[in-house]
Design an enzyme around this catalytic site. Structure first.
Site, mmCIF file in Angstrom:
data_model
loop_
_atom_site.group_PDB
_atom_site.id
_atom_site.type_symbol
_atom_site.label_atom_id
_atom_site.label_comp_id
_atom_site.label_asym_id
_atom_site.label_seq_id
_atom_site.Cartn_x
_atom_site.Cartn_y
_atom_site.Cartn_z
ATOM 1 N N LYS A 2 8.675 -30.938 -16.775
ATOM 2 C CA LYS A 2 8.844 -30.989 -15.316
ATOM 3 C C LYS A 2 7.934 -32.046 -14.671
ATOM 4 O O LYS A 2 8.250 -33.222 -14.752
ATOM 5 C CB LYS A 2 8.663 -29.602 -14.712
ATOM 6 N N PHE A 8 10.242 -17.137 -18.568
ATOM 7 C CA PHE A 8 11.340 -18.100 -18.704
ATOM 8 C C PHE A 8 10.809 -19.270 -19.520
ATOM 9 O O PHE A 8 9.795 -19.864 -19.177
ATOM 10 C CB PHE A 8 11.842 -18.604 -17.353
ATOM 11 N N ASP A 17 2.940 -21.759 -21.700
ATOM 12 C CA ASP A 17 4.055 -22.545 -21.183
ATOM 13 C C ASP A 17 3.657 -22.989 -19.777
ATOM 14 O O ASP A 17 3.728 -22.206 -18.829
ATOM 15 C CB ASP A 17 5.337 -21.698 -21.159
HETATM 16 C C1 LIG Z 1 11.960 -25.187 -16.576
HETATM 17 C C2 LIG Z 1 11.170 -24.435 -17.570
HETATM 18 C C3 LIG Z 1 11.412 -24.553 -18.945
HETATM 19 C C4 LIG Z 1 12.575 -25.346 -19.486
HETATM 20 O O1 LIG Z 1 12.473 -26.700 -19.196
HETATM 21 P P1 LIG Z 1 13.794 -27.632 -19.265
HETATM 22 O O2 LIG Z 1 13.264 -28.998 -18.970
HETATM 23 O O3 LIG Z 1 14.755 -27.101 -18.278
HETATM 24 O O4 LIG Z 1 14.305 -27.546 -20.645
HETATM 25 C C5 LIG Z 1 10.578 -23.882 -19.814
HETATM 26 N N1 LIG Z 1 9.550 -23.147 -19.361
HETATM 27 C C6 LIG Z 1 9.273 -23.007 -18.055
HETATM 28 C C7 LIG Z 1 8.108 -22.202 -17.619
HETATM 29 C C8 LIG Z 1 10.083 -23.630 -17.111
HETATM 30 O O5 LIG Z 1 9.843 -23.459 -15.813
#
Ligand SMILES: *Cc1c(COP(=O)(O)O)cnc(C)c1O
Length: 395
Positions: free
Chosen positions: A247, A132, A217
């Site tokens: 986050k 994701f 990521d």
């Molecule tokens: C939440 C998330 C995103 C996207 O972040 P947003 O602030 O919602 O745009 C991308 N990668 C990972 C692994 C995430 O958990």
């Protein structure tokens, strides 16, 4: 009375409760009912709610200056970038407003790197099932989840997805067209799965051998969540070329960043990329405070300690409900119980008992509490989960 939600685009389906106040690991509704928050706005509120130092930083900045755009220097951003680069693999930082934007910057940087080196044919991004990376068009194509792609036009070229854990498929997928391998060291949405440490080292080696960039990521698994400042730091010799964070770095104030090495990041020059708000003074005021607290080794040691307590309690729950639980998954305070059926009702039973938890792919009841929780919070949460499972069973 009309539904107060009638004008909200219904892409989420929240429960009835609305929270109006938070303090530490607890959220409160208007009538004062308390909930123990073990999802933290999806791994965001790393220091809990209304942390006094964050509140103070935001308030005092709000009285001075909110926004100038990146047409002008943002000294607090320069400071934060210095701290990040002193402590991590990175030499360059681009601040964003969200995780998705950090992902966009990462993909663009990887492609531009090869383009600048005369290899514009290297543009493919290799990703893994269960990934994701956010909800922009680029990010849903990188994430590859068919549910998130459906209805939004043809898939974009330049993304190849392989099965999580399939080494042969990885070996075959990384070709002379590959710009980068892109992976979450611990998958969040896809089922709270940690990549085995040996695989991260192997991935770094493979990328080096084939002239391919490695992008992590760490939007969800980074910033202390696993008990190291960044999840890949559990492993030696597995540093990336590019990393996305968000986050937890803002602890609730929306911001993210794309971090790169000097070699990779130097291809991004004036005009290559931009953001109106990215790294604005409010975000940077909060970001510096969060960074100083979480990057402290004693803080991280405490996260590792409480993670151990949580892991042990969860293992106990899994053992006592073998009919419903397959086991414990994840790493540190990005963890969960893998269930044998979709745990959405269990999430509801937990909420009815005053505990907020999440769900993730692969039938996982997801826990991502604030990093400031103590053993007492862990006991409360796990005994609630235990009771909620019993209740779920009885229905
Ligand atoms: C939440 C998330 C995103 C996207 O972040 P947003 O602030 O919602 O745009 C991308 N990668 C990972 C692994 C995430 O958990």
């Amino acid at each position: 009375m009309s539904d107060p939600r009638q004008h909200i685009m219904p892409v989420y389906n929240p429960p009835e409760e609305a929270f109006v106040r938070g303090e530490g690991a607890r959220l409160y509704t208007e009538d004062g009912t308390a909930y123990l928050d073990f999802i933290a706005g999806i791994a965001v509120s790393a220091l809990g709610h209304a942390h006094p130092a964050m509140v103070e930083a935001l308030k005092s900045q709000a009285e001075k200056l909110w926004h100038t755009s990146n047409m002008f220097r943002v000294p607090a951003g320069e400071q934060l970038a210095d701290k990040i680069c002193a402590r991590t693999f990175a030499d360059r930082v681009f601040f964003t407003n969200s995780g998705t934007e950090a992902v966009e910057c990462a993909i663009k940087t990887a492609r531009k790197y090869h383009w600048a080196n005369g290899r514009e044919d290297r543009y493919e991004i290799v990703t893994f099932t269960g990934a994701f990376h956010g909800r922009s068009l680029g990010a849903i194509n990188a994430g590859g989840n068919p549910k998130y792609l459906e209805g939004f036009g043809p898939p974009l070229p330049g993304f190849t997805q392989i099965e999580w854990g399939d080494h042969d498929a990885l070996d075959a997928a990384v070709t002379d067209k590959t710009a980068a391998v892109f992976v979450e060291p611990v998958q969040g949405e896809g089922g709270v799965r940690a990549m085995p440490e040996a695989c991260l080292t192997g991935l770094r080696k493979l990328c080096d051998e084939r002239g391919v960039l490695l992008i992590y990521d760490e939007v969800q698994c980074g910033m202390g969540r696993t008990g190291q400042l960044f999840a890949h730091e559990w492993v030696d010799d597995a540093a990336p070329d590019i990393m996305c964070v968000a986050k937890g770095v803002g602890g609730g104030f929306p911001f993210g960043a794309c971090l790169t090495t000097e070699e990779t990041g130097s291809v991004m020059q004036p005009g290559s990329h931009g953001s109106t708000y990215g790294g604005n003074p409010l975000a940077m005021a909060v970001g510096n405070v969060v960074w100083d607290i979480i990057s402290d080794e004693d803080f991280l040691a405490q996260v590792r300690r409480v993670s151990g307590t949580l892991a042990q309690s969860l293992a106990g729950i899994a053992e006592s409900h073998p009919d419903l639980c397959e086991g414990v998954t994840g790493k540190g305070l990005l963890t969960g119980l893998k269930m044998k059926e979709p745990p959405k009702p269990l999430q509801g039973h937990c909420r009815d008992k005053g505990l907020l938890v999440g769900v993730a792919g692969n039938n996982v009841l997801r826990l991502a509490p604030p990093l400031i929780i103590n053993d007492e919070d862990v006991r409360t949460a796990t005994s609630t989960i235990d009771a909620a499972i019993a209740e779920w069973k009885a229905t």
